[in-house]
Scaffold this active site. Structure first.
Site, PDB file in Angstrom:
ATOM      1  N   LYS A  79       0.850  -1.192   0.000  1.00  0.00           N
ATOM      2  CA  LYS A  79       0.000   0.000   0.000  1.00  0.00           C
ATOM      3  C   LYS A  79       0.889   1.247   0.000  1.00  0.00           C
ATOM      4  O   LYS A  79       1.925   1.271   0.700  1.00  0.00           O
ATOM      5  CB  LYS A  79      -0.879  -0.049   1.257  1.00  0.00           C
ATOM      6  CG  LYS A  79      -1.963   1.000   1.335  1.00  0.00           C
ATOM      7  CD  LYS A  79      -2.810   0.783   2.595  1.00  0.00           C
ATOM      8  CE  LYS A  79      -3.952   1.760   2.730  1.00  0.00           C
ATOM      9  NZ  LYS A  79      -4.765   1.537   3.941  1.00  0.00           N
ATOM     10  N   SER A 154      -9.681   1.382   2.841  1.00  0.00           N
ATOM     11  CA  SER A 154      -8.869   2.175   1.948  1.00  0.00           C
ATOM     12  C   SER A 154      -7.787   1.396   1.205  1.00  0.00           C
ATOM     13  O   SER A 154      -7.255   1.893   0.223  1.00  0.00           O
ATOM     14  CB  SER A 154      -8.189   3.293   2.755  1.00  0.00           C
ATOM     15  OG  SER A 154      -7.316   2.730   3.738  1.00  0.00           O
ATOM     16  N   SER A 178      -9.779  -0.945   7.014  1.00  0.00           N
ATOM     17  CA  SER A 178      -9.205  -0.831   5.666  1.00  0.00           C
ATOM     18  C   SER A 178      -8.518  -2.069   5.122  1.00  0.00           C
ATOM     19  O   SER A 178      -8.138  -2.082   3.955  1.00  0.00           O
ATOM     20  CB  SER A 178      -8.227   0.336   5.618  1.00  0.00           C
ATOM     21  OG  SER A 178      -8.955   1.526   5.548  1.00  0.00           O
TER      22      SER A 178
HETATM   23  N1  GLN Z   1     -13.306   3.644   6.510  1.00  0.00           N
HETATM   24  C1  GLN Z   1     -12.389   3.986   7.557  1.00  0.00           C
HETATM   25  C2  GLN Z   1     -12.094   5.456   7.516  1.00  0.00           C
HETATM   26  O1  GLN Z   1     -12.354   6.071   6.519  1.00  0.00           O
HETATM   27  C3  GLN Z   1     -11.185   3.120   7.411  1.00  0.00           C
HETATM   28  C4  GLN Z   1      -9.869   3.763   7.587  1.00  0.00           C
HETATM   29  C5  GLN Z   1      -8.724   2.813   7.622  1.00  0.00           C
HETATM   30  O2  GLN Z   1      -8.843   1.714   8.165  1.00  0.00           O
HETATM   31  N2  GLN Z   1      -7.592   3.278   7.137  1.00  0.00           N
HETATM   32  O3  GLN Z   1     -11.617   6.008   8.466  1.00  0.00           O
END
Ligand code: GLN
Length: 489
Positions: A79, A154, A178
């Site tokens: 990532k 994400s 995420s």
């Molecule tokens: N959907 C969550 C957010 O937008 C997930 C974020 C993450 O795990 N990086 O904060």
């Protein structure tokens, strides 16, 4: 070579037995990557030359009978919020465009030591804020099961890289879901380790009390192999606990676990909220599978679950607003300076205004507001109290049970564009995942079946939540389910 059926375990065996070379393996995956990437947009950067050079080095070392790591020759993707020395690290944001990492994250050093072959950096929602990968400043990644749908987020790029056979495993980060949610949307395995299990040194921080690095893989055993490689104490990150020690984990989890001794909790609140009926059916039939295997399943309660998303969306923006303050237009490549600038203040404003997309800007504003004097007690302190209540809900539940089962997401992959203009709808995607981060626990997402939407099969994930640092039981349980349940399908 049938890449769809290959796992780390199988590929490592083929390599060790010299049935294939690391270069052959890398070439096969790179070819697949080139074929799929134009349609799926999973990668932000591909380092083909570097990958082939590393694969050659692995082959050479093997020829010379030099010591090699278990992941020797195994292709993986990272990532783009994880630093790899000499490679771009944008975190999906224009504000970091052109930035090159000057050192390796600890997880990357460990994978390098294990001789894994890095393929490149994958797409993500800007600064890992999002649940669809549509909020990347560069491109939208597509779900390989239906390209009109999101892969989740994400870490959508990493999930797609594995699901579409563009690499054998991938690293992601999970601050509120995420890793688990995109794993669920893409039909693969995703592990979010316990807080304090894996070093975050060299990870672009989002919310430091919630962030964790984890992995995507094809099987639970593969996820365990990657996890045991990256986990454990690190002088660069004092939040990693000495308890985070998992020797021989990937072997241990395959030894038959006695499911009859397992006490499973299913929170009643998981089914009270608006869950898609088809997803619900699949989760229920997965729970039935455990019951038939002899596990004791009981209903539990997490009474403060309903406050988890609101509290998360105060704590996360508060911490993010502090972490993102460093992108000031002075220290990183993007700097919007003009003739008429009257000092730093103006440069800060211009750079941040142009470099951050809408979601980071929204969260920086919310976070700054929640931390400002006069509002701190009403929002931030209160959210921290809610967090403690959520933690204690789990602690009470874990007095009676060994692990928790439930959904990862209330629905399968949604359409591109469906939630992008409604931030609250996007935030609610975290309903089953964010609370695990709030309680610093670990969670595994693994495929449990498919639903059909408009003639297309869409995968659904089952979530197994474990006690702090008890990844072993979670993975062992997941491994049994994967073997037993898949055999029925
Ligand atoms: N959907 C969550 C957010 O937008 C997930 C974020 C993450 O795990 N990086 O904060």
């Amino acid at each position: 070579m049938e890449l769809g059926k290959l796992t780390i375990k199988k590929a490592a065996k083929l390599l060790q037995e010299k049935q294939i070379s690391a270069v052959e393996l890398a070439k096969a995956y790179l070819e697949k990557l080139k074929q799929k990437e134009p349609e799926l947009d999973a990668f932000l950067h591909v380092c083909e030359k570097q990958a082939l050079a590393k694969a050659e080095e692995v082959d050479l070392k093997r020829q010379r009978r030099e010591k090699l790591g278990f992941l020797a020759g195994i292709p993986y993707a990272v990532k783009d919020n994880i630093l790899v020395q000499g490679m771009q690290a944008t975190a999906g944001s224009k504000i970091l465009e052109g930035y090159q990492a000057s050192y390796d994250a600890t997880v990357i050093s460990r994978l390098k030591q294990a001789d894994a072959v890095i393929f490149g950096k994958t797409n993500l929602d800007e600064f890992a804020m999002g649940a669809s990968t549509e909020q990347s400043a560069f491109k939208t990644t597509k779900n390989p099961w239906d390209v009109s749908r999101v892969p989740g987020g994400s870490s959508g790029g990493s999930a797609v890289a594995v699901a579409a056979n563009m690499s054998l495993f991938a690293l992601g980060t999970d601050t509120g879901g995420s890793i688990r949610q995109p794993a669920s949307f893409c039909g693969i395995v995703g592990l979010r380790p316990s807080y304090g299990a894996v070093s975050r040194h060299g990870i672009i921080s989002l919310a430091s009390s919630l962030d964790q690095v984890g992995c995507f893989a094809k099987t639970v055993e593969d996820a365990a192999i990657v996890f045991e490689t990256i986990a454990g104490k690190d002088g660069f990150d004092s939040t990693v606990s000495p308890k985070a020690f998992y020797p021989g984990l990937s072997e241990k989890i395959t030894k038959t676990l006695d499911l009859k001794k397992l006490k499973i909790g299913v929170p009643k609140e998981f089914f009270e909220l608006g869950i898609d009926p088809d997803v619900k059916k699949l989760i229920e039939s997965s729970i039935d599978w455990f019951m038939q295997a002899g596990a004791k399943v009981q209903e539990i309660s997490l009474p403060h679950m309903k406050y988890s998303v609101p509290a998360y969306y105060i704590i996360l923006p508060a911490e993010a607003s502090a972490n993102l303050a460093r992108y000031d237009g002075i220290r990183y490549p993007l700097s919007k300076r003009g003739e008429s600038d009257r000092g730093f203040r103006e440069i800060y404003f211009k750079t941040k205004g142009r470099g951050f997309g809408p979601e980071p800007r929204r969260r920086i504003m919310i976070g700054t507001f929640c931390l400002s004097s006069g509002y701190y007690d009403a929002y931030y302190s209160r959210a921290q109290k809610v967090r403690r209540l959520i933690k204690s809900d789990f602690e009470k539940a874990f007095e009676k049970i060994d692990l928790i089962l439930g959904p990862v997401s209330p629905y399968p992959a949604f359409r591109i564009g469906e939630k992008i203009n409604d931030p609250v709808a996007m935030y609610l995607a975290d309903i089953y995942t964010g609370l695990v981060n709030m309680a610093s626990l670990n969670g595994l997402s693994l495929p449990c079946g498919f639903v059909e939407r408009e003639g297309k099969k869409l995968p659904v994930g089952l979530q197994i939540i474990g006690k702090h640092f008890n990844e072993e039981l979670v993975l062992a349980t997941g491994h049994q389910f994967e073997r037993g349940h898949a055999a029925l399908a």
